[in-house]
Write a protein that holds these residues in place. Structure first.
Motif, PDB file in Angstrom:
ATOM      1  N   LEU A 296       0.846  -1.189   0.000  1.00 48.49           N
ATOM      2  CA  LEU A 296       0.000   0.000   0.000  1.00 48.49           C
ATOM      3  C   LEU A 296       0.885   1.244   0.000  1.00 48.49           C
ATOM      4  CD1 LEU A 296      -2.819  -0.892   2.558  1.00 48.49           C
ATOM      5  CD2 LEU A 296      -2.999  -0.721   0.075  1.00 48.49           C
ATOM      6  N   TRP A 297       0.522   2.213  -0.820  1.00 49.28           N
ATOM      7  CA  TRP A 297       1.244   3.482  -0.918  1.00 49.28           C
ATOM      8  C   TRP A 297       0.248   4.615  -0.867  1.00 49.28           C
ATOM      9  CZ3 TRP A 297       6.249   5.350  -2.779  1.00 49.28           C
ATOM     10  CH2 TRP A 297       7.251   4.384  -2.675  1.00 49.28           C
ATOM     11  N   PHE A 298       0.694   5.760  -0.343  1.00 53.12           N
ATOM     12  CA  PHE A 298      -0.081   6.988  -0.440  1.00 53.12           C
ATOM     13  C   PHE A 298       0.253   7.605  -1.790  1.00 53.12           C
ATOM     14  CE2 PHE A 298       0.678   6.827   4.255  1.00 53.12           C
ATOM     15  CZ  PHE A 298      -0.644   6.601   4.617  1.00 53.12           C
TER      16      PHE A 298
ATOM     17  N   MET B  57       3.258   9.158  -6.564  1.00 49.03           N
ATOM     18  CA  MET B  57       3.425   8.305  -5.398  1.00 49.03           C
ATOM     19  C   MET B  57       4.148   9.105  -4.316  1.00 49.03           C
ATOM     20  SD  MET B  57       1.903   5.566  -5.912  1.00 49.03           S
ATOM     21  CE  MET B  57       1.212   4.616  -7.235  1.00 49.03           C
ATOM     22  N   ILE B  58       3.557   9.149  -3.127  1.00 49.80           N
ATOM     23  CA  ILE B  58       4.075   9.984  -2.040  1.00 49.80           C
ATOM     24  C   ILE B  58       5.033   9.202  -1.154  1.00 49.80           C
ATOM     25  CG2 ILE B  58       3.413  11.242   0.046  1.00 49.80           C
ATOM     26  CD1 ILE B  58       0.802  11.990  -1.436  1.00 49.80           C
ATOM     27  N   ALA B  59       4.557   8.092  -0.612  1.00 52.01           N
ATOM     28  CA  ALA B  59       5.384   7.284   0.290  1.00 52.01           C
ATOM     29  C   ALA B  59       4.657   5.979   0.586  1.00 52.01           C
ATOM     30  CB  ALA B  59       5.636   8.035   1.603  1.00 52.01           C
TER      31      ALA B  59
ATOM     32  N   ALA C 113       6.505   2.652   9.624  1.00 53.65           N
ATOM     33  CA  ALA C 113       7.928   2.978   9.617  1.00 53.65           C
ATOM     34  C   ALA C 113       8.239   4.200   8.755  1.00 53.65           C
ATOM     35  CB  ALA C 113       8.739   1.781   9.126  1.00 53.65           C
ATOM     36  N   ARG C 114       7.414   4.458   7.738  1.00 55.28           N
ATOM     37  CA  ARG C 114       7.696   5.579   6.842  1.00 55.28           C
ATOM     38  C   ARG C 114       6.582   6.616   6.826  1.00 55.28           C
ATOM     39  NH1 ARG C 114       9.832   1.418   2.475  1.00 55.28           N
ATOM     40  NH2 ARG C 114       8.169   0.305   3.452  1.00 55.28           N
TER      41      ARG C 114
ATOM     42  N   ALA D 201       5.588  10.389   4.498  1.00 54.95           N
ATOM     43  CA  ALA D 201       4.315  10.807   3.919  1.00 54.95           C
ATOM     44  C   ALA D 201       3.892  12.157   4.467  1.00 54.95           C
ATOM     45  CB  ALA D 201       3.235   9.751   4.191  1.00 54.95           C
ATOM     46  N   VAL D 202       4.081  12.375   5.767  1.00 50.70           N
ATOM     47  CA  VAL D 202       3.716  13.652   6.386  1.00 50.70           C
ATOM     48  C   VAL D 202       4.516  14.791   5.751  1.00 50.70           C
ATOM     49  CG1 VAL D 202       3.795  15.004   8.522  1.00 50.70           C
ATOM     50  CG2 VAL D 202       2.934  12.655   8.559  1.00 50.70           C
TER      51      VAL D 202
END
Length: 103
Positions: free
Chosen positions: A68-70, A77-79, A84-85, A89-90
């Protein structure tokens, strides 16, 4: 087995997407952003600078083993959408929400 995520049933995948978006929403709220989670769709809307709304989705990224990715509304693709990551994304969403902050 993360690659097996594609075989996952749609309601379970949707629930995981919502959980990851909820975690991102909480982190962004802690940074002072107004965020809203859509009721009918795994979508997060972040209010940024004047007139700036950032839409973030959580989706499976096939070229990363089904993780899953944001991703932003325009497909960037953000993160990865994992604990853990989450900070990555923030930072990325904050950059989209307040694009001229570093200028």
């Amino acid at each position: 087995m993360r690659g097996a995520g594609r075989a996952m049933d749609a309601p379970r995948e949707r629930d995981l997407q919502r959980v990851r978006l909820w975690a991102l929403a909480q982190a962004l709220r802690a940074h002072g952003f107004a965020v809203e989670l859509a009721e009918s769709d795994p979508l997060l809307v972040v209010s940024g600078g004047p007139g700036v709304l950032v839409q973030v989705r959580c989706q499976v990224r096939d070229d990363c083993g089904g993780e899953l990715w944001f991703r932003s509304a325009n497909g960037v693709m953000i993160a990865p959408a994992d604990d853990a990551r989450l900070h990555e994304a923030v930072v990325a969403v904050k950059g989209l929400a307040v694009p001229d902050a570093g200028a």
